[in-house]
Motif scaffolding. Structure first.
Motif, PDB file in Angstrom:
ATOM      1  N   SER A  59      30.852  34.232  67.719  1.00 30.84           N
ATOM      2  CA  SER A  59      29.932  33.450  67.735  1.00 30.84           C
ATOM      3  C   SER A  59      29.126  32.884  68.922  1.00 30.84           C
ATOM      4  O   SER A  59      28.500  32.479  68.928  1.00 30.84           O
ATOM      5  CB  SER A  59      29.936  32.775  66.557  1.00 30.84           C
ATOM      6  OG  SER A  59      30.179  32.856  65.480  1.00 30.84           O
ATOM      7  N   LEU A  60      30.100  32.055  69.582  1.00 28.09           N
ATOM      8  CA  LEU A  60      29.955  31.204  70.935  1.00 28.09           C
ATOM      9  C   LEU A  60      29.142  32.171  71.845  1.00 28.09           C
ATOM     10  O   LEU A  60      28.317  31.591  72.838  1.00 28.09           O
ATOM     11  CB  LEU A  60      31.415  30.869  71.429  1.00 28.09           C
ATOM     12  CG  LEU A  60      31.720  29.625  70.155  1.00 28.09           C
ATOM     13  CD1 LEU A  60      33.145  29.259  71.358  1.00 28.09           C
ATOM     14  CD2 LEU A  60      30.081  28.339  71.301  1.00 28.09           C
ATOM     15  N   MET A  61      29.766  33.483  72.102  1.00 29.13           N
ATOM     16  CA  MET A  61      29.259  34.780  72.441  1.00 29.13           C
ATOM     17  C   MET A  61      28.132  35.119  72.758  1.00 29.13           C
ATOM     18  O   MET A  61      27.337  36.096  72.999  1.00 29.13           O
ATOM     19  CB  MET A  61      30.225  35.711  73.108  1.00 29.13           C
ATOM     20  CG  MET A  61      32.042  35.512  73.977  1.00 29.13           C
ATOM     21  SD  MET A  61      33.173  36.333  73.743  1.00 29.13           S
ATOM     22  CE  MET A  61      33.000  37.225  72.941  1.00 29.13           C
ATOM     23  N   GLY A  62      27.763  35.289  70.949  1.00 27.77           N
ATOM     24  CA  GLY A  62      26.437  35.669  70.426  1.00 27.77           C
ATOM     25  C   GLY A  62      26.392  37.407  70.539  1.00 27.77           C
ATOM     26  O   GLY A  62      25.575  38.087  70.304  1.00 27.77           O
ATOM     27  N   ASP A  63      27.814  37.342  69.932  1.00 27.93           N
ATOM     28  CA  ASP A  63      27.715  38.865  69.650  1.00 27.93           C
ATOM     29  C   ASP A  63      28.637  39.344  68.571  1.00 27.93           C
ATOM     30  O   ASP A  63      29.713  40.231  68.427  1.00 27.93           O
ATOM     31  CB  ASP A  63      29.059  39.205  70.830  1.00 27.93           C
ATOM     32  CG  ASP A  63      29.272  40.788  71.086  1.00 27.93           C
ATOM     33  OD1 ASP A  63      28.714  41.759  70.776  1.00 27.93           O
ATOM     34  OD2 ASP A  63      30.594  40.885  71.819  1.00 27.93           O
TER      35      ASP A  63
END
Length: 229
Positions: free
Chosen positions: A52-56
């Motif tokens: 979620s934090l990496m947008g992946d």
């Protein structure tokens, strides 16, 4: 709290015992089932947060397998592709906690719509509730998959508000995971934290509105607040 118009449940670790997979893990590595299950679950959670934090984004079933691959390497286990697939399949039929089936029936009898809001994929959620025979208890099965990010992001909590056509202040959110309960409370839901084993609530600037030791106690509490349908 306002009168409650619906109840939204987390699935993994709240209604269903994620460590029920330990028995299957133990079949592959006798005596290490619980150890495997604990590391697997922790890494599974970490991957939801990190992606979620990496947008992946990757769906929950992929993350579950990747977390098990990590666990196999970390604990120096021998798990081939067939073993990995067999154990991941166990996550699709984890067992409900003992008090859950009867408590859900009592809550449904009050006349409140019940929903699950989970990081699990739509397939994962439906597989779990169907395997346990509890699918008829829920009016909504809601997956984070539709917004391609995981709890505790607000976009996920918003899904229940949208699908149940209620203001967040009218939906009671129920979770055994303190990080999830904190995220829901931050979003604006009234929150019940199920604390089965005497854990300490996370220091994230939020507090649950109500604490119980099991889902049966939640049913007791709500039956005193709202008349039966």
């Amino acid at each position: 709290m306002k009168n409650i118009r619906g109840i939204v449940f987390d699935l993994y670790g709240t209604l269903y015992d994620v460590h029920s997979v330990a028995a299957a893990c133990n079949a592959f590595h006798p005596g290490r089932g619980r150890e495997i299950s604990v590391v697997w679950r922790q890494k599974q959670l970490e991957y939801t947060w990190l992606r979620s934090l990496m947008g992946d984004y990757a769906d929950f079933e992929q993350l579950t397998r990747e977390a098990l691959v990590f666990t196999s390497g970390q604990l120096q286990l021998s798990l081939d592709d067939a073993a990995l697939s067999a154990l991941c399949a166990e996550y699709l039929r984890i067992a409900p906690y003992p008090e859950v089936p009867a408590a859900l029936a009592r809550l449904q009898a009050i006349g409140l719509p019940l929903a699950i809001l989970s990081n699990g994929s739509a397939n994962s959620i439906r597989s779990v509730v169907t395997a346990s025979g509890l699918e008829q208890r829920f009016a909504h099965l809601i997956s984070a998959d539709s917004v391609r990010i995981f709890k505790p992001h607000d976009k996920v909590y918003q899904l229940a508000e949208q699908q149940m056509h209620c203001d967040r202040s009218e939906l009671l959110f129920v979770s055994s995971n303190a990080w999830d309960a904190s995220g829901a409370r931050h979003f604006g839901y009234p929150v019940c934290w199920i604390n089965r084993i005497g854990n300490t609530f996370d220091e994230l600037g939020q507090s649950p509105d109500h604490i119980v030791q099991g889902l049966d106690q939640l049913a007791d509490w709500l039956q005193t607040r709202q008349p039966a349908a």
